[in-house]
Design a protein around this motif. Structure first.
Motif, PDB file in Angstrom:
ATOM      1  N   MET A  69     -24.123  40.035 -30.339  1.00 10.68           N
ATOM      2  CA  MET A  69     -24.372  38.871 -29.490  1.00 10.68           C
ATOM      3  C   MET A  69     -25.759  38.297 -29.751  1.00 10.68           C
ATOM      4  SD  MET A  69     -22.767  40.238 -25.879  1.00 10.68           S
ATOM      5  CE  MET A  69     -23.393  41.911 -26.125  1.00 10.68           C
ATOM      6  N   LYS A  70     -25.840  36.979 -29.740  1.00 11.26           N
ATOM      7  CA  LYS A  70     -27.104  36.278 -29.901  1.00 11.26           C
ATOM      8  C   LYS A  70     -27.427  35.506 -28.623  1.00 11.26           C
ATOM      9  CE  LYS A  70     -26.548  35.672 -34.912  1.00 11.26           C
ATOM     10  NZ  LYS A  70     -26.490  34.692 -36.031  1.00 11.26           N
ATOM     11  N   LYS A  71     -28.686  35.086 -28.532  1.00 13.94           N
ATOM     12  CA  LYS A  71     -29.137  34.385 -27.334  1.00 13.94           C
ATOM     13  C   LYS A  71     -28.280  33.165 -27.035  1.00 13.94           C
ATOM     14  CE  LYS A  71     -33.153  32.046 -25.309  1.00 13.94           C
ATOM     15  NZ  LYS A  71     -34.585  31.685 -25.485  1.00 13.94           N
ATOM     16  N   GLU A  72     -27.936  32.404 -28.087  1.00 13.97           N
ATOM     17  CA  GLU A  72     -27.180  31.167 -27.872  1.00 13.97           C
ATOM     18  C   GLU A  72     -25.753  31.427 -27.401  1.00 13.97           C
ATOM     19  OE1 GLU A  72     -27.623  31.782 -32.429  1.00 13.97           O
ATOM     20  OE2 GLU A  72     -28.833  32.039 -30.601  1.00 13.97           O
ATOM     21  N   GLU A  73     -25.315  32.679 -27.416  1.00 10.16           N
ATOM     22  CA  GLU A  73     -24.000  33.050 -26.880  1.00 10.16           C
ATOM     23  C   GLU A  73     -24.133  33.751 -25.531  1.00 10.16           C
ATOM     24  OE1 GLU A  73     -22.787  33.730 -31.516  1.00 10.16           O
ATOM     25  OE2 GLU A  73     -23.466  35.386 -30.240  1.00 10.16           O
ATOM     26  N   VAL A 180      -9.363  40.498 -13.817  1.00 11.81           N
ATOM     27  CA  VAL A 180      -9.616  40.154 -15.218  1.00 11.81           C
ATOM     28  C   VAL A 180      -9.350  38.673 -15.445  1.00 11.81           C
ATOM     29  CG1 VAL A 180      -8.938  40.563 -17.611  1.00 11.81           C
ATOM     30  CG2 VAL A 180      -9.078  42.477 -16.008  1.00 11.81           C
ATOM     31  N   SER A 181     -10.295  38.003 -16.084  1.00 11.58           N
ATOM     32  CA  SER A 181     -10.136  36.584 -16.403  1.00 11.58           C
ATOM     33  C   SER A 181     -10.959  36.267 -17.646  1.00 11.58           C
ATOM     34  CB  SER A 181     -10.583  35.705 -15.227  1.00 11.58           C
ATOM     35  OG  SER A 181     -11.956  35.906 -14.953  1.00 11.58           O
ATOM     36  N   VAL A 182     -10.690  35.123 -18.240  1.00 14.26           N
ATOM     37  CA  VAL A 182     -11.407  34.694 -19.440  1.00 14.26           C
ATOM     38  C   VAL A 182     -11.830  33.242 -19.284  1.00 14.26           C
ATOM     39  CG1 VAL A 182     -11.204  34.170 -21.909  1.00 14.26           C
ATOM     40  CG2 VAL A 182     -10.301  36.321 -21.018  1.00 14.26           C
ATOM     41  N   ILE A 183     -13.075  32.974 -19.650  1.00 11.45           N
ATOM     42  CA  ILE A 183     -13.587  31.606 -19.702  1.00 11.45           C
ATOM     43  C   ILE A 183     -13.895  31.309 -21.166  1.00 11.45           C
ATOM     44  CG2 ILE A 183     -15.345  29.992 -18.894  1.00 11.45           C
ATOM     45  CD1 ILE A 183     -15.846  31.980 -16.559  1.00 11.45           C
ATOM     46  N   GLU A 184     -13.169  30.367 -21.738  1.00 10.96           N
ATOM     47  CA  GLU A 184     -13.423  30.002 -23.132  1.00 10.96           C
ATOM     48  C   GLU A 184     -14.486  28.915 -23.185  1.00 10.96           C
ATOM     49  OE1 GLU A 184     -11.337  28.158 -27.162  1.00 10.96           O
ATOM     50  OE2 GLU A 184     -10.058  28.778 -25.479  1.00 10.96           O
ATOM     51  N   LEU A 185     -15.562  29.206 -23.892  1.00 10.30           N
ATOM     52  CA  LEU A 185     -16.655  28.267 -24.095  1.00 10.30           C
ATOM     53  C   LEU A 185     -16.682  27.852 -25.562  1.00 10.30           C
ATOM     54  CD1 LEU A 185     -19.372  30.188 -22.036  1.00 10.30           C
ATOM     55  CD2 LEU A 185     -18.069  28.197 -21.287  1.00 10.30           C
ATOM     56  N   PRO A 186     -17.423  26.821 -25.916  1.00 15.59           N
ATOM     57  CA  PRO A 186     -17.458  26.387 -27.318  1.00 15.59           C
ATOM     58  C   PRO A 186     -17.897  27.474 -28.295  1.00 15.59           C
ATOM     59  CG  PRO A 186     -18.355  24.674 -25.910  1.00 15.59           C
ATOM     60  CD  PRO A 186     -18.126  25.870 -25.034  1.00 15.59           C
ATOM     61  N   VAL A 187     -18.774  28.396 -27.849  1.00 18.43           N
ATOM     62  CA  VAL A 187     -19.318  29.389 -28.784  1.00 18.43           C
ATOM     63  C   VAL A 187     -18.787  30.797 -28.558  1.00 18.43           C
ATOM     64  CG1 VAL A 187     -21.442  28.099 -29.178  1.00 18.43           C
ATOM     65  CG2 VAL A 187     -21.345  29.780 -27.313  1.00 18.43           C
ATOM     66  N   CYS A 188     -18.098  31.032 -27.441  1.00 18.21           N
ATOM     67  CA  CYS A 188     -17.691  32.405 -27.143  1.00 18.21           C
ATOM     68  C   CYS A 188     -16.572  32.437 -26.114  1.00 18.21           C
ATOM     69  CB  CYS A 188     -18.887  33.215 -26.623  1.00 18.21           C
ATOM     70  SG  CYS A 188     -19.531  32.624 -25.030  1.00 18.21           S
ATOM     71  N   PHE A 189     -15.995  33.633 -25.975  1.00 13.24           N
ATOM     72  CA  PHE A 189     -15.068  33.931 -24.882  1.00 13.24           C
ATOM     73  C   PHE A 189     -15.814  34.820 -23.884  1.00 13.24           C
ATOM     74  CE2 PHE A 189     -12.218  33.271 -28.518  1.00 13.24           C
ATOM     75  CZ  PHE A 189     -11.333  32.345 -27.989  1.00 13.24           C
ATOM     76  N   THR A 190     -15.895  34.384 -22.642  1.00 16.36           N
ATOM     77  CA  THR A 190     -16.493  35.200 -21.591  1.00 16.36           C
ATOM     78  C   THR A 190     -15.374  35.944 -20.881  1.00 16.36           C
ATOM     79  OG1 THR A 190     -18.339  33.664 -21.275  1.00 16.36           O
ATOM     80  CG2 THR A 190     -17.865  35.178 -19.473  1.00 16.36           C
ATOM     81  N   GLU A 196     -18.774  43.137 -11.802  1.00 13.59           N
ATOM     82  CA  GLU A 196     -19.972  43.810 -12.286  1.00 13.59           C
ATOM     83  C   GLU A 196     -20.098  43.825 -13.806  1.00 13.59           C
ATOM     84  OE1 GLU A 196     -17.839  45.438 -10.072  1.00 13.59           O
ATOM     85  OE2 GLU A 196     -19.006  44.811  -8.334  1.00 13.59           O
ATOM     86  N   LYS A 197     -19.008  43.577 -14.514  1.00  9.83           N
ATOM     87  CA  LYS A 197     -19.022  43.755 -15.969  1.00  9.83           C
ATOM     88  C   LYS A 197     -18.372  42.567 -16.662  1.00  9.83           C
ATOM     89  CE  LYS A 197     -19.976  47.194 -17.934  1.00  9.83           C
ATOM     90  NZ  LYS A 197     -21.201  47.682 -18.630  1.00  9.83           N
ATOM     91  N   VAL A 198     -19.013  42.137 -17.762  1.00 12.72           N
ATOM     92  CA  VAL A 198     -18.501  41.005 -18.532  1.00 12.72           C
ATOM     93  C   VAL A 198     -18.662  41.310 -20.019  1.00 12.72           C
ATOM     94  CG1 VAL A 198     -20.731  39.823 -18.415  1.00 12.72           C
ATOM     95  CG2 VAL A 198     -18.676  38.503 -18.899  1.00 12.72           C
ATOM     96  N   PHE A 199     -17.670  40.904 -20.800  1.00 14.92           N
ATOM     97  CA  PHE A 199     -17.743  41.004 -22.255  1.00 14.92           C
ATOM     98  C   PHE A 199     -17.875  39.590 -22.817  1.00 14.92           C
ATOM     99  CE2 PHE A 199     -15.504  44.764 -20.881  1.00 14.92           C
ATOM    100  CZ  PHE A 199     -16.046  45.772 -21.660  1.00 14.92           C
ATOM    101  N   ILE A 200     -18.869  39.381 -23.650  1.00 16.35           N
ATOM    102  CA  ILE A 200     -19.066  38.079 -24.278  1.00 16.35           C
ATOM    103  C   ILE A 200     -18.736  38.228 -25.763  1.00 16.35           C
ATOM    104  CG2 ILE A 200     -20.742  36.282 -24.856  1.00 16.35           C
ATOM    105  CD1 ILE A 200     -22.169  36.956 -22.239  1.00 16.35           C
ATOM    106  N   ILE A 201     -17.629  37.624 -26.174  1.00 15.33           N
ATOM    107  CA  ILE A 201     -17.141  37.760 -27.550  1.00 15.33           C
ATOM    108  C   ILE A 201     -17.431  36.465 -28.302  1.00 15.33           C
ATOM    109  CG2 ILE A 201     -15.152  38.277 -29.002  1.00 15.33           C
ATOM    110  CD1 ILE A 201     -13.828  39.545 -26.552  1.00 15.33           C
ATOM    111  N   PRO A 202     -18.400  36.479 -29.213  1.00 14.40           N
ATOM    112  CA  PRO A 202     -18.720  35.259 -29.971  1.00 14.40           C
ATOM    113  C   PRO A 202     -17.559  34.850 -30.884  1.00 14.40           C
ATOM    114  CG  PRO A 202     -20.510  36.864 -30.091  1.00 14.40           C
ATOM    115  CD  PRO A 202     -19.320  37.582 -29.523  1.00 14.40           C
ATOM    116  N   LYS A 203     -17.286  33.570 -30.937  1.00 11.91           N
ATOM    117  CA  LYS A 203     -16.210  33.081 -31.797  1.00 11.91           C
ATOM    118  C   LYS A 203     -16.538  33.271 -33.276  1.00 11.91           C
ATOM    119  CE  LYS A 203     -14.218  29.686 -28.611  1.00 11.91           C
ATOM    120  NZ  LYS A 203     -13.923  28.249 -28.373  1.00 11.91           N
ATOM    121  N   ARG A 204     -17.822  33.291 -33.611  1.00  7.13           N
ATOM    122  CA  ARG A 204     -18.209  33.461 -35.014  1.00  7.13           C
ATOM    123  C   ARG A 204     -17.814  34.839 -35.545  1.00  7.13           C
ATOM    124  NH1 ARG A 204     -22.543  36.845 -34.955  1.00  7.13           N
ATOM    125  NH2 ARG A 204     -23.651  36.967 -32.953  1.00  7.13           N
ATOM    126  N   CYS A 205     -17.574  35.799 -34.630  1.00 15.88           N
ATOM    127  CA  CYS A 205     -17.219  37.157 -35.041  1.00 15.88           C
ATOM    128  C   CYS A 205     -15.709  37.360 -35.160  1.00 15.88           C
ATOM    129  CB  CYS A 205     -17.795  38.172 -34.053  1.00 15.88           C
ATOM    130  SG  CYS A 205     -19.596  38.177 -33.958  1.00 15.88           S
TER     131      CYS A 205
END
Length: 231
Positions: A69-73, A180-190, A196-205
């Motif tokens: 993960m990077k700052k911009e994600e 459990v839910s997912v928010i799709e953003l331009p750069v990642c899936f939240t 209490e817990k979130v996974f941020i999956i960058p689309k670039r990966c």
């Protein structure tokens, strides 16, 4: 009287998800993967999951995603998570404190020597400031921690949920779990697995050839708990 012939197998009426839920062991998973909410918001530092057997691991294998993960994600991903789990609560607290602040300062205007009212009004303003400052601070601290660790995370997206890969095996976080839910953003899936817990999956990966299938699985499994945000 049994109408089934001796050699006739009983028809399975349960769904595949219900079968796996019966077979798998329910467990509360504490994992280093993912990011946590603000420390004052955390109550249960675990994820409700199912510990898979070896047979289930083979059957439920999903699309592997290895990511960092990077700052911009992290920043937009955590903001989306915070808006979902705490924005409304913070807004209510702010409204209540704002009313109290106005009442205290009105009392001070009418009675200038009302020192306690001035102090309490100032405290209300300070708490309002902290309510909105602490989430921003938490995101900044999270970014610093992730950038220092340089860790790579691994999970799989199956037809029925997210598979968290741990040294002790695979743990299934089901799409059917209400939290459990997912928010799709331009750069990642939240991926919000709890408050209490979130996974941020960058689309670039994610491999381009896997993107549509991963999106389909999440949309199909989550229904209206899958949301697309343009910003």
């Amino acid at each position: 009287m049994n109408n089934n012939t001796p050699n006739e197998p009983l028809k399975e009426t349960r769904t595949r998800d219900e079968i796996h839920e019966d077979l798998s062991g329910q467990t509360k998973l504490v994992t280093d993967q993912g990011l946590t909410a603000d420390s004052y918001s955390v109550s249960d530092p675990w994820i409700n999951s199912n510990r898979l057997t070896e047979e289930e691991e083979e059957e439920l294998s999903g699309i592997l995603v290895e990511y960092d993960m990077k700052k911009e994600e992290i920043v937009p991903g955590m903001r989306a998570f915070q808006r979902k789990v705490s924005f409304r609560k913070n807004l209510i607290y702010t409204a209540v404190l704002a009313v109290l602040t106005v009442l205290y300062f009105q009392a001070v205007i009418k009675k200038p020597d009302y020192t306690i009212g001035m102090v309490l009004g100032g405290l209300c303003l300070l708490v309002i400031l902290m309510i909105w400052y602490m989430p921003v601070r938490h995101i900044n601290n999270t970014v610093k921690a992730v950038e220092m660790d340089h860790m790579t995370y691994r999970l799989e997206i199956s037809e029925v949920g997210f598979l968290i890969l741990e040294d002790s095996g695979k743990y299934l976080v089901r799409f059917s779990t209400p939290t459990v839910s997912v928010i799709e953003l331009p750069v990642c899936f939240t991926v919000c697995v709890s408050r209490e817990k979130v996974f941020i999956i960058p689309k670039r990966c994610i491999r381009p050839e896997d993107m549509d299938e991963i999106r389909r699985r999440m949309q199909q499994g989550l229904g209206d708990r899958y949301v697309v945000q343009e910003k």
